[in-house]
Design a protein around this motif. Sequence first.
Motif, PDB file in Angstrom:
ATOM      1  N   ALA A 160      53.746  38.839   4.921  1.00 21.83           N
ATOM      2  CA  ALA A 160      54.583  40.016   5.148  1.00 21.83           C
ATOM      3  C   ALA A 160      54.937  40.167   6.625  1.00 21.83           C
ATOM      4  N   ARG A 161      53.967  39.934   7.496  1.00 23.47           N
ATOM      5  CA  ARG A 161      54.243  39.988   8.933  1.00 23.47           C
ATOM      6  C   ARG A 161      55.239  38.910   9.337  1.00 23.47           C
ATOM      7  N   ALA A 162      55.083  37.742   8.745  1.00 25.28           N
ATOM      8  CA  ALA A 162      55.945  36.623   9.127  1.00 25.28           C
ATOM      9  C   ALA A 162      57.407  36.885   8.795  1.00 25.28           C
ATOM     10  N   VAL A 163      57.659  37.581   7.692  1.00 23.25           N
ATOM     11  CA  VAL A 163      59.053  37.837   7.306  1.00 23.25           C
ATOM     12  C   VAL A 163      59.520  39.232   7.694  1.00 23.25           C
ATOM     13  N   GLY A 164      58.620  40.046   8.250  1.00 25.64           N
ATOM     14  CA  GLY A 164      58.996  41.379   8.694  1.00 25.64           C
ATOM     15  C   GLY A 164      59.159  42.383   7.578  1.00 25.64           C
ATOM     16  N   SER A 165      58.298  42.287   6.556  1.00 27.24           N
ATOM     17  CA  SER A 165      58.353  43.219   5.428  1.00 27.24           C
ATOM     18  C   SER A 165      57.166  44.173   5.498  1.00 27.24           C
ATOM     19  N   PRO A 166      57.387  45.488   5.648  1.00 22.62           N
ATOM     20  CA  PRO A 166      56.273  46.429   5.787  1.00 22.62           C
ATOM     21  C   PRO A 166      55.468  46.549   4.498  1.00 22.62           C
ATOM     22  N   MET A 167      54.160  46.713   4.636  1.00 22.13           N
ATOM     23  CA  MET A 167      53.240  46.789   3.495  1.00 22.13           C
ATOM     24  C   MET A 167      52.232  47.905   3.756  1.00 22.13           C
ATOM     25  N   GLN A 168      52.712  49.141   3.801  1.00 18.58           N
ATOM     26  CA  GLN A 168      51.850  50.255   4.190  1.00 18.58           C
ATOM     27  C   GLN A 168      50.682  50.453   3.232  1.00 18.58           C
ATOM     28  N   LEU A 169      50.956  50.471   1.927  1.00 17.36           N
ATOM     29  CA  LEU A 169      49.888  50.692   0.956  1.00 17.36           C
ATOM     30  C   LEU A 169      48.898  49.534   0.957  1.00 17.36           C
ATOM     31  N   ALA A 170      49.418  48.318   0.968  1.00 16.45           N
ATOM     32  CA  ALA A 170      48.538  47.155   0.940  1.00 16.45           C
ATOM     33  C   ALA A 170      47.656  47.095   2.182  1.00 16.45           C
TER      34      ALA A 170
END
Length: 293
Positions: free
Chosen positions: A248-258
Amino acid sequence: MTAPTHRLGWLGTGRMGVAMASRLLAAGNELTVWNRTRAKTAPLADAGARVADAAGDLGVCDIVFMCVSASADLIEVVELLVAANARPDLIVDCSTVSAQASAQVRSRTAEVGVGFLAAPVSGNPAMVSAGDGSFVASGPEDAFALARPYLEQIGRSAVRVGEAEQSRLVKLCHNLFLGVVAQAWIEVTTLAEKGGVPRADFLEFLNGTVLASDWIRRRSADLITENWSPTFTMALLRKDFDLGLGEARAVGSPMQLAATVHEQIQSAIGAGLTEHDFLALYLEQARAAGLRG
């Protein structure tokens, strides 16, 4: 349809490996197996599998399936296979590992003319033994076509999602979702319990609503009785959250719950629950709610 008649090998006979390989044997395939700890091959040997003395001995097989615990293990065992005098036509990896490790292995197998299919499995050993596992695969279409009949002997579905490492991301997304769902389920169960509702009564109600699922219904008894015998350990869930959040960090996708659930998993491991089933997240939630000391 004529049954496939390829020579099959299986590498990695932990709980998941034994469950999957057993289904290939039950379907009538001849199977040669190998594991670092030979004793772990005993259930498959008892079911009729031949046990190889070395990983490289599986090279005489047409297709070698494998299921290992970590990215480094995958790289190591594939090297053992491709370094042997005889090599399989196709390696099918059913592990949950990083896309980077998978790409490294794909490149290495291509160097020596061996096909590679990334096909991680979804389901715990009991589900897989019952034929309820699911596969997501990525790799060349011809490699998928070759492996698919066997994947469908093991599980109820096999879906191809791309040419390269897309299946690794899909499987990590699945396991991130599993952890988030489990934590949400545990939180509302703990809230009801803290408010005076018996855990079993709350779960009986929940399992009669549209929010229930086959998995929640199946695992409710374990949550009620606090049976933490591992179907999927806390350590393995943390490994998959580490990998998934890294993607997720690598593609810039936020994952607040995870990200929040990741911290809860870490708290449970810090409390000594590393090898417990991941539903033991309940113990940390109950402690935080004042239901446990």
